[in-house]
Design a protein around this motif. Structure first.
Motif, PDB file in Angstrom:
ATOM      1  N   LYS A   1       0.620  -1.167   0.103  1.00 12.25           N
ATOM      2  CA  LYS A   1      -0.102   0.073   0.110  1.00 12.25           C
ATOM      3  C   LYS A   1       0.901   1.393  -0.020  1.00 12.25           C
ATOM      4  CE  LYS A   1      -3.746  -2.201   2.528  1.00 12.25           C
ATOM      5  NZ  LYS A   1      -4.579  -2.098   4.091  1.00 12.25           N
ATOM      6  N   VAL A   2       0.220   2.265  -0.473  1.00 11.24           N
ATOM      7  CA  VAL A   2       1.018   3.548  -0.556  1.00 11.24           C
ATOM      8  C   VAL A   2       0.912   4.070   0.697  1.00 11.24           C
ATOM      9  CG1 VAL A   2       1.063   5.929  -1.833  1.00 11.24           C
ATOM     10  CG2 VAL A   2       0.671   3.928  -3.098  1.00 11.24           C
ATOM     11  N   SER A   3       2.037   4.571   1.232  1.00  7.73           N
ATOM     12  CA  SER A   3       1.870   5.238   2.567  1.00  7.73           C
ATOM     13  C   SER A   3       2.900   6.579   2.608  1.00  7.73           C
ATOM     14  CB  SER A   3       2.187   4.255   3.645  1.00  7.73           C
ATOM     15  OG  SER A   3       2.514   4.766   4.845  1.00  7.73           O
ATOM     16  N   PHE A   4       2.418   7.561   3.131  1.00  8.56           N
ATOM     17  CA  PHE A   4       3.242   8.756   3.203  1.00  8.56           C
ATOM     18  C   PHE A   4       4.384   8.721   4.001  1.00  8.56           C
ATOM     19  CE2 PHE A   4      -0.404  10.809   1.142  1.00  8.56           C
ATOM     20  CZ  PHE A   4       0.094  11.199   0.169  1.00  8.56           C
ATOM     21  N   LYS A   5       4.337   7.518   4.961  1.00  8.04           N
ATOM     22  CA  LYS A   5       5.148   7.532   6.156  1.00  8.04           C
ATOM     23  C   LYS A   5       6.803   6.798   5.210  1.00  8.04           C
ATOM     24  CE  LYS A   5       1.976   6.215   9.780  1.00  8.04           C
ATOM     25  NZ  LYS A   5       1.658   5.146  10.846  1.00  8.04           N
ATOM     26  N   ARG A   6       6.413   6.479   4.174  1.00  6.55           N
ATOM     27  CA  ARG A   6       7.691   6.090   3.290  1.00  6.55           C
ATOM     28  C   ARG A   6       8.381   7.058   2.654  1.00  6.55           C
ATOM     29  NH1 ARG A   6       5.333   0.640   0.360  1.00  6.55           N
ATOM     30  NH2 ARG A   6       4.434  -0.382   2.350  1.00  6.55           N
ATOM     31  N   LEU A   7       7.596   8.118   2.771  1.00  6.11           N
ATOM     32  CA  LEU A   7       8.287   9.385   1.733  1.00  6.11           C
ATOM     33  C   LEU A   7       9.724   9.846   2.240  1.00  6.11           C
ATOM     34  CD1 LEU A   7       7.842  11.629  -0.312  1.00  6.11           C
ATOM     35  CD2 LEU A   7       6.694  13.111   1.287  1.00  6.11           C
ATOM     36  N   PRO A   8       9.841   9.912   3.688  1.00  3.91           N
ATOM     37  CA  PRO A   8      11.267  10.519   4.157  1.00  3.91           C
ATOM     38  C   PRO A   8      12.531   9.473   3.497  1.00  3.91           C
ATOM     39  CG  PRO A   8       9.889  10.717   5.873  1.00  3.91           C
ATOM     40  CD  PRO A   8       8.867   9.988   4.684  1.00  3.91           C
TER      41      PRO A   8
ATOM     42  N   ALA B   1      12.006   7.440   1.188  1.00  5.43           N
ATOM     43  CA  ALA B   1      12.084   7.506  -0.452  1.00  5.43           C
ATOM     44  C   ALA B   1      13.245   8.659  -0.677  1.00  5.43           C
ATOM     45  CB  ALA B   1      10.824   7.567  -0.956  1.00  5.43           C
ATOM     46  N   LEU B   2      12.758   9.717  -0.064  1.00  2.00           N
ATOM     47  CA  LEU B   2      13.564  11.063  -0.605  1.00  2.00           C
ATOM     48  C   LEU B   2      15.006  10.726  -0.074  1.00  2.00           C
ATOM     49  CD1 LEU B   2      11.273  13.923   0.936  1.00  2.00           C
ATOM     50  CD2 LEU B   2      11.889  13.021  -1.588  1.00  2.00           C
ATOM     51  N   LEU B   3      15.358  10.135   0.883  1.00  2.00           N
ATOM     52  CA  LEU B   3      16.593   9.803   1.292  1.00  2.00           C
ATOM     53  C   LEU B   3      17.271   8.902   0.374  1.00  2.00           C
ATOM     54  CD1 LEU B   3      19.104  10.070   3.286  1.00  2.00           C
ATOM     55  CD2 LEU B   3      18.120   8.107   4.525  1.00  2.00           C
ATOM     56  N   ASP B   4      16.756   7.987   0.050  1.00  4.17           N
ATOM     57  CA  ASP B   4      17.248   7.035  -1.232  1.00  4.17           C
ATOM     58  C   ASP B   4      17.574   7.879  -2.571  1.00  4.17           C
ATOM     59  OD1 ASP B   4      17.360   4.923   0.474  1.00  4.17           O
ATOM     60  OD2 ASP B   4      15.243   4.152  -0.103  1.00  4.17           O
ATOM     61  N   MET B   5      16.705   8.584  -2.843  1.00  8.75           N
ATOM     62  CA  MET B   5      16.778   9.604  -4.020  1.00  8.75           C
ATOM     63  C   MET B   5      17.912  10.358  -3.984  1.00  8.75           C
ATOM     64  SD  MET B   5      14.055  12.035  -6.125  1.00  8.75           S
ATOM     65  CE  MET B   5      14.173  13.264  -4.683  1.00  8.75           C
ATOM     66  N   PHE B   6      18.237  10.924  -2.822  1.00  6.73           N
ATOM     67  CA  PHE B   6      19.445  11.882  -2.707  1.00  6.73           C
ATOM     68  C   PHE B   6      20.692  11.057  -2.666  1.00  6.73           C
ATOM     69  CE2 PHE B   6      22.609  12.879   0.523  1.00  6.73           C
ATOM     70  CZ  PHE B   6      23.180  14.464   0.010  1.00  6.73           C
TER      71      PHE B   6
END
Length: 472
Positions: A87-94, A96-101
């Protein structure tokens, strides 16, 4: 008309200013005419080096905080049930952003010629460090008469800035350093920053020297004074060392580089100390580098004794010897055993010194440990040796029932030490080996629901212990 004002008393509070006064002007003129810029120049020389260090310390503190928060998050977080992970969860956003960085900063690279490939993080740090050092060296260098870039301002400020960076340059090159512990960046990755800072310091030292030549090498700064000659010797030795550290030269003649690196570093630091201390009393810029170097060597010596104590206790401690198997013409397996108090994390490396193979005494080379930190009993070793046949039956073993740690190194053969080890292993598979480690900071895989490990060739030596630890 001669300036008859008395010199200020030398105290701990005014030591830096009073010692800098004699060098911040052309001595042939300053003895006759008061210099209205002197107080400004001395104040800038003291303040700018402090402000530069504030910037560097703030950046190290920021990276350290991010690192320890990441470690804490990975250690404490609980993975959600597998059914809810899709499921899509905004809790994973940090995350995901860290992995993108990380993908942008460390995986995207820029080629510089045929020898160098830098990632975006290295390009950013290099550019930022250059801007910082040259900004604080050249800023506010317009004198009271309106002359821009007055060499009386930037010449000595550049020298002071370069001298204050010597402890940082030294710390970044040490295997045991506080920066690696705080930031979680292994010493081998910090080594790029060590070389980068050294090369920028080289440029600053020659900027300092060019400014002094433009002002004139007369009076107390005449070429005939030994402390001036020490300055030229320091700049020359560091320049030669920076050339020797260029990647193609370093890789082609690594053993020669290690020897020249040690000799030239000693000459550079000793000459720098005399250059800054004799007249100016600024040796405290340099002597911390000797302390940092000495602490690193002390820690390494203690590790050598602690993890190779059998050799110091008995010259015939065969249970500590390394057993070398030739897996192919291009691959070696090195197996050795160490006491139970030796611990390491999956993916860490250790330095091996094999006196009968090394080109010079205490020559050490890093290899990744392909096993995980688990107790190993002699009975298990005996059964393994029986399964593998006579190939490993000659491997040195400790006393029956002793709890030890088994270390396996999978090594690709290159020109130099490993090539000599290959030739020696054809005649004798058992060697006395000194181990120093563990080193490096491998990734922490705790807290991930999925882990993908990709390796090719000798890269399996790094990914194999990570996999074994996950299974364990």
């Amino acid at each position: 008309m001669r300036d008859s004002s008395p010199n200020p008393p030398v105290t701990m509070a005014s030591l830096t200013s009073s010692t800098l006064n004699s060098i911040f002007e052309d001595s042939s003129v300053a003895a006759q005419v008061p210099d209205p810029d002197r107080k400004i120049r001395v104040g800038q020389a003291v303040a700018y080096k402090d402000r530069l260090w504030y910037c560097i310390a703030a950046f190290i503190a920021l990276v350290s905080i991010c690192h320890w928060l990441s470690v804490l998050h990975k250690t404490l977080r609980n993975l959600p049930p597998r059914s809810s992970r899709s499921k899509v969860s905004f809790k994973r956003l940090p995350a995901a952003l860290l992995d993108m960085f990380r993908a942008l900063a460390f995986r995207q690279t820029i080629s510089i010629g045929k020898s160098y490939t830098l990632n975006f993080a290295e390009v950013f740090l290099t550019s930022a460090y250059i801007v910082l050092l040259f900004t604080w060296s050249l800023v506010n260098s317009t004198n009271t008469k309106g002359m821009k870039f007055d060499p009386k301002y930037w010449a000595n400020t550049a020298g002071n800035i370069a001298a204050t960076q010597l402890p940082l340059m030294t710390a970044l090159g040490m295997k045991n350093n506080i920066i690696s512990f705080l930031t979680g960046v292994s010493f081998d990755k910090l080594n790029y920053l060590h070389r980068m800072t050294a090369r920028i310091i080289v440029v600053l030292t020659w900027v300092h020297g060019a400014g002094r030549i433009k002002l004139g090498l007369v009076g107390e700064v005449a070429w005939t004074h030994p402390w001036i000659q020490c300055g030229v010797l320091a700049s020359t030795s560091l320049s030669i060392l920076s050339i020797m550290a260029i990647q193609p030269i370093r890789n082609r003649h690594y053993e020669v580089f290690l020897l020249t690196h040690f000799i030239l570093c000693f000459i550079f630091l000793l000459a720098s100390y005399f250059h800054t201390q004799v007249l100016l009393g600024l040796g405290y810029y340099v002597w911390p580098t000797f302390l940092i170097w000495g602490l690193d060597r002390l820690v390494r010596a203690l590790r050598l004794v602690a993890f190779n104590f059998g050799y110091f206790k008995s010259k015939s401690a065969m249970e500590l010897d390394a057993h070398v198997d030739i897996l192919s013409p291009h691959f070696l397996r090195i197996v050795l055993y160490r006491p139970a108090h030796f611990h390491w994390a999956p993916g860490q490396s250790a330095y091996l010194t094999i006196p009968t193979v090394s080109g010079f005494p205490l020559e050490a080379h890093p290899f990744t440990m392909s096993t995980i930190d688990v107790p190993y009993i002699e009975d298990e070793k005996s059964s393994d040796a029986g399964e593998k046949g006579s190939e490993t039956s000659t491997s040195p073993t400790p006393t029956t029932g002793a709890v030890v740690k088994k270390l396996v190194f999978l090594t690709r053969i290159r020109r130099g030490f490993t090539e000599r080890l290959l030739h020696a292993a054809r005649d004798n598979q058992q060697f006395k080996a000194f181990l120093d480690g563990p080193y490096s900071s491998p990734p922490l895989l705790k807290g991930y629901s999925t882990v993908i490990l990709i390796a090719g060739g000798s890269g399996v030596a790094f990914t194999l212990p990570l996999l074994l630890d996950l299974v364990q």
